[in-house]
Design a protein around this motif. Structure first.
Motif, mmCIF file in Angstrom:
data_model
loop_
_atom_site.group_PDB
_atom_site.id
_atom_site.type_symbol
_atom_site.label_atom_id
_atom_site.label_comp_id
_atom_site.label_asym_id
_atom_site.label_seq_id
_atom_site.Cartn_x
_atom_site.Cartn_y
_atom_site.Cartn_z
ATOM 1 N N PRO A 1 2.943 -20.943 -13.159
ATOM 2 C CA PRO A 1 3.683 -21.422 -14.334
ATOM 3 C C PRO A 1 2.803 -21.462 -15.575
ATOM 4 O O PRO A 1 1.616 -21.747 -15.475
ATOM 5 N N PRO A 2 3.366 -21.184 -16.771
ATOM 6 C CA PRO A 2 4.789 -20.925 -17.041
ATOM 7 C C PRO A 2 5.167 -19.446 -16.967
ATOM 8 O O PRO A 2 6.190 -19.045 -17.505
ATOM 9 N N GLN A 3 4.330 -18.641 -16.322
ATOM 10 C CA GLN A 3 4.611 -17.208 -16.234
ATOM 11 C C GLN A 3 5.869 -16.956 -15.404
ATOM 12 O O GLN A 3 6.249 -17.770 -14.567
ATOM 13 N N SER A 4 6.467 -15.791 -15.624
ATOM 14 C CA SER A 4 7.712 -15.455 -14.940
ATOM 15 C C SER A 4 7.535 -14.377 -13.881
ATOM 16 O O SER A 4 8.518 -13.974 -13.252
ATOM 17 N N GLY A 5 6.315 -13.882 -13.685
ATOM 18 C CA GLY A 5 6.109 -12.850 -12.684
ATOM 19 C C GLY A 5 4.694 -12.862 -12.131
ATOM 20 O O GLY A 5 3.730 -13.207 -12.828
ATOM 21 N N VAL A 6 4.563 -12.490 -10.856
ATOM 22 C CA VAL A 6 3.250 -12.326 -10.220
ATOM 23 C C VAL A 6 3.362 -11.171 -9.236
ATOM 24 O O VAL A 6 4.325 -11.083 -8.471
ATOM 25 N N LEU A 7 2.383 -10.273 -9.261
ATOM 26 C CA LEU A 7 2.372 -9.112 -8.371
ATOM 27 C C LEU A 7 1.387 -9.354 -7.238
ATOM 28 O O LEU A 7 0.229 -9.701 -7.474
ATOM 29 N N GLY A 8 1.855 -9.154 -6.021
ATOM 30 C CA GLY A 8 0.999 -9.284 -4.858
ATOM 31 C C GLY A 8 0.600 -7.917 -4.316
ATOM 32 O O GLY A 8 1.464 -7.089 -4.011
ATOM 33 N N MET A 9 -0.724 -7.666 -4.224
ATOM 34 C CA MET A 9 -1.257 -6.465 -3.588
ATOM 35 C C MET A 9 -1.583 -6.783 -2.134
ATOM 36 O O MET A 9 -1.814 -7.948 -1.787
ATOM 37 N N HIS A 10 -1.632 -5.762 -1.304
ATOM 38 C CA HIS A 10 -1.914 -5.973 0.119
ATOM 39 C C HIS A 10 -2.827 -4.889 0.647
ATOM 40 O O HIS A 10 -3.240 -3.995 -0.104
ATOM 41 N N ARG A 11 -3.153 -4.958 1.919
ATOM 42 C CA ARG A 11 -4.113 -4.006 2.468
ATOM 43 C C ARG A 11 -3.504 -2.603 2.540
ATOM 44 O O ARG A 11 -2.292 -2.428 2.677
ATOM 45 N N ILE A 12 -4.389 -1.624 2.395
ATOM 46 C CA ILE A 12 -3.977 -0.222 2.522
ATOM 47 C C ILE A 12 -4.022 0.147 4.005
ATOM 48 O O ILE A 12 -5.021 -0.075 4.685
ATOM 49 N N GLU A 13 -2.909 0.703 4.481
ATOM 50 C CA GLU A 13 -2.788 0.991 5.907
ATOM 51 C C GLU A 13 -2.249 2.412 6.090
ATOM 52 O O GLU A 13 -1.288 2.816 5.426
ATOM 53 N N GLN A 14 -2.895 3.175 6.987
ATOM 54 C CA GLN A 14 -2.415 4.518 7.299
ATOM 55 C C GLN A 14 -1.103 4.398 8.072
ATOM 56 O O GLN A 14 -1.068 3.842 9.158
ATOM 57 N N ARG A 15 0.003 4.953 7.466
ATOM 58 C CA ARG A 15 1.306 4.856 8.115
ATOM 59 C C ARG A 15 2.049 6.185 8.021
ATOM 60 O O ARG A 15 1.869 6.929 7.047
ATOM 61 N N PRO A 16 2.890 6.471 8.993
ATOM 62 C CA PRO A 16 3.694 7.694 8.918
ATOM 63 C C PRO A 16 4.825 7.511 7.911
ATOM 64 O O PRO A 16 5.548 6.519 7.939
ATOM 65 N N VAL A 17 4.963 8.484 6.994
ATOM 66 C CA VAL A 17 6.040 8.468 6.012
ATOM 67 C C VAL A 17 6.642 9.871 5.925
ATOM 68 O O VAL A 17 6.001 10.867 6.277
ATOM 69 N N ALA A 18 7.877 9.948 5.480
ATOM 70 C CA ALA A 18 8.552 11.229 5.336
ATOM 71 C C ALA A 18 8.241 11.815 3.970
ATOM 72 O O ALA A 18 8.544 11.213 2.936
ATOM 73 N N ILE A 19 7.633 13.007 3.939
ATOM 74 C CA ILE A 19 7.288 13.703 2.711
ATOM 75 C C ILE A 19 7.929 15.091 2.753
ATOM 76 O O ILE A 19 7.559 15.933 3.582
ATOM 77 N N ASN A 20 8.907 15.299 1.862
ATOM 78 C CA ASN A 20 9.597 16.588 1.810
ATOM 79 C C ASN A 20 10.107 17.028 3.187
ATOM 80 O O ASN A 20 9.947 18.183 3.607
ATOM 81 N N GLY A 21 10.693 16.100 3.905
ATOM 82 C CA GLY A 21 11.284 16.416 5.193
ATOM 83 C C GLY A 21 10.308 16.473 6.345
ATOM 84 O O GLY A 21 10.705 16.777 7.481
ATOM 85 N N LYS A 22 9.042 16.173 6.093
ATOM 86 C CA LYS A 22 8.033 16.186 7.151
ATOM 87 C C LYS A 22 7.397 14.805 7.260
ATOM 88 O O LYS A 22 7.255 14.093 6.264
ATOM 89 N N GLU B 1 4.238 12.641 7.543
ATOM 90 C CA GLU B 1 2.805 12.709 7.247
ATOM 91 C C GLU B 1 2.207 11.304 7.322
ATOM 92 O O GLU B 1 2.910 10.303 7.138
ATOM 93 N N ILE B 2 0.915 11.249 7.582
ATOM 94 C CA ILE B 2 0.193 9.978 7.596
ATOM 95 C C ILE B 2 -0.408 9.779 6.216
ATOM 96 O O ILE B 2 -1.215 10.595 5.749
ATOM 97 N N ARG B 3 -0.021 8.708 5.557
ATOM 98 C CA ARG B 3 -0.484 8.430 4.197
ATOM 99 C C ARG B 3 -1.036 7.003 4.109
ATOM 100 O O ARG B 3 -0.593 6.100 4.853
ATOM 101 N N PRO B 4 -1.990 6.776 3.183
ATOM 102 C CA PRO B 4 -2.489 5.406 2.944
ATOM 103 C C PRO B 4 -1.465 4.625 2.116
ATOM 104 O O PRO B 4 -1.317 4.864 0.915
ATOM 105 N N MET B 5 -0.760 3.727 2.738
ATOM 106 C CA MET B 5 0.340 3.011 2.089
ATOM 107 C C MET B 5 -0.023 1.539 1.850
ATOM 108 O O MET B 5 -0.758 0.940 2.641
ATOM 109 N N MET B 6 0.513 1.003 0.776
ATOM 110 C CA MET B 6 0.330 -0.428 0.462
ATOM 111 C C MET B 6 1.679 -1.032 0.116
ATOM 112 O O MET B 6 2.433 -0.462 -0.672
ATOM 113 N N TYR B 7 1.973 -2.196 0.682
ATOM 114 C CA TYR B 7 3.158 -2.941 0.294
ATOM 115 C C TYR B 7 2.859 -3.710 -0.994
ATOM 116 O O TYR B 7 1.793 -4.317 -1.145
#
Length: 513
Positions: free
Chosen positions: A448-469, A471-477
């Motif tokens: 307070p009195p701010q109206s927003g806060v951004l939370g970063m998290h750990r980078i984790e190698q996860r499978p994601v769909a890239i152009n229909g394939k 792939e394992i990418r370093p992803m962060m929530y």
């Protein structure tokens, strides 16, 4: 004649209501004695006398609305000061009388040196009290001017109290754990060559210190401010039953609200008396919370109680940022003298998103919204004493290297315990990185009195769909907690998408295209 003025009342607070005058015109007052109470929409503030004298005139009456710097009253010197405002002729006469009076000699120590007060310095905007942590000197020790003699812990940072003169510590008027306010005297120094003699004399400064302490008022005769009296009356509770956290055990407006809320939650008109501390077992240890930890707990709870807090999530592919770092980290360090980290990219991404979605960079003030056209980013830092949030100023005007340098300097000050009050005030948006501790996902709490806060998290190698394939990418929530009273869901989601887009194509962000 000395004006009694409205002090700084805290960030974003511009006016107050005069609550209760504890003195009337003509009364004699002592330095640091409370004269009047002011009420804001956030806190109650006590205004103290800046010198010994007489309250000669009350300018602002109870119930008046006053702005910062406005004159509340006037303080005259001596018992005749109350009449000083009568006429110009009277003023002239009094001036002559004062000139004719013999000048008072400064107080002397037993060894001949002048006694110089050591006062608590200003603690920063909105900070009205602190706790004596440790005296680094004892009675009889020699000190040099500006040498640290004591440490004071406030709600936000630790402050050092310097010696006001060369000499010897003649008296210590407070003890570790005592609560003190700016301007109050905590010690006296026997200045000059006579200092050592004063300390070695047969006097007992410790006993004098004990006698100098004001007697604690009992709960039954504590002064009650108008705000506490009003809240108590409306809730049907006895104001003397409210545990006080203010000066001399006085109940503040916040104490009264908490007391009444507890009563409502328990279903009774009078809340239960605070429970006695439970006995601890042989393998338990009881440790008093530091003021910083108490403040963290209070502010986090206030954020939950006052804001309509909601969190939205997204994830970001960190491949592009990690590739950029690996390619340029060495030349970046060589040119700018600072490592190229992740936080600089997040700060710049958030600035770009805040420009597009200004509500996330705004705050609520009563029934108004204050939009901020500057971008001072709070960067949460974990320390041994707790979480602190130093602020990087004008991030929209800084280069990536400038942001990284500022973050590095503030992080070092946080770890060293040398952050000032100013380092942590005025942020418009906050970024917190739980990923450094291994957090996969969280819901950060607003600052307070701010109206927003951004939370970063750990980078984790996860499978994601890239152009229909796959792939394992370093992803962060990513998690954006926001105040739904001012930020709509569409704005919050759009903000987080813009941050994601900037991080997944950092060249465009750096080139501002």
């Amino acid at each position: 004649m000395t004006d009694i003025i409205v002090p700084q009342l805290g960030e974003s607070v511009t006016e107050a209501t005069v609550g209760q005058w504890l003195k009337k015109a003509g009364d004699s007052v002592s330095k640091d004695e409370v004269l009047v109470e002011l009420e804001t929409d956030k806190v109650s503030v006590e205004v103290a006398a800046t010198a010994d004298g007489t309250l000669s005139e009350i300018v602002a009456k109870e119930g008046d609305t006053v702005e910062i710097g406005a004159v509340l009253g006037r303080l005259g010197s001596g018992n005749g000061a109350a009449k000083s405002a009568k006429s110009d002729d009277k003023k002239s006469e009094e001036t002559k009388e004062e000139a004719a009076k013999p000048k008072a000699e400064p107080a002397k120590a037993s060894g001949g040196g002048d006694l110089v007060d050591v006062a608590v310095p200003a603690m920063g905007e909105s900070v009205t009290e602190g706790t004596i942590g440790e005296f680094l000197k004892k009675v009889g020790d020699s000190v040099s001017k500006d040498e640290t003699i004591a440490e004071i812990e406030t709600d936000k940072v630790a402050l050092e109290v310097p010696a006001s003169a060369d000499g010897t510590i003649a008296e210590i008027l407070v003890s570790a754990g005592d609560t003190v306010s700016p301007g109050s005297v905590i010690a006296r120094i026997s200045a000059g060559a006579g200092g050592a003699a004063a300390a070695s004399s047969g006097s007992k400064p410790a006993a004098a210190a004990e006698s100098a302490k004001p007697a604690q008022s009992t709960a039954d005769d504590r002064p009650v401010s108008p705000s506490v009296r009003r809240i108590s009356s409306e809730a049907g509770v006895d104001p003397q039953n409210i545990p006080g956290s203010g000066r001399d055990g006085r109940a503040t407006k916040a104490d009264a609200l908490e007391f009444v809320n507890k009563a409502a939650q328990s279903g009774g008109s009078q809340p239960q008396q605070s429970k006695a501390p439970r006995e601890i077992g042989p393998r338990e240890e009881r440790v008093k919370m530091t003021r910083l930890r108490q403040t963290i707990a209070r502010r986090l709870k206030e954020a939950q109680d006052t804001a309509a807090m909601l969190t939205t999530f997204n994830d970001v592919d960190m491949s592009a940022v990690m590739d950029l770092r690996s390619r340029y980290k060495d030349v970046f360090l060589e040119k700018h003298g600072v490592k190229l980290g992740f936080m600089g990219f997040f700060v710049k991404a958030c600035v770009n998103a805040l420009k597009e979605i200004p509500a996330v960079n705004a705050e609520i003030d009563g029934s108004d919204i204050i939009y901020k056209n500057f971008y001072d980013m709070g960067i949460a830092v974990g320390t041994d004493k707790g979480l602190v949030v130093p602020v990087v100023r004008d991030c929209d005007e800084l280069s990536l290297a400038g942001v990284e340098k500022a973050i590095g300097e503030l992080g070092k000050k946080a770890r060293d315990g040398s952050l000032s009050i100013g380092d942590m005030q005025g942020g418009t948006f906050t970024i917190t990185n739980g990923g450094v501790y291994g957090s996969l996902m969280s819901t950060p709490i607003l600052n307070p009195p701010q109206s927003g806060v951004l939370g970063m998290h750990r980078i984790e190698q996860r499978p994601v769909a890239i152009n229909g394939k796959v792939e394992i990418r370093p992803m962060m929530y990513l998690a954006l907690s926001y105040d739904h009273r001012i930020v709509d869901g569409k704005e919050a989601v759009t903000f987080l998408v813009r941050v994601k887009e900037a991080l997944e194509d950092p060249e465009r962000m750096v080139l501002d295209v």
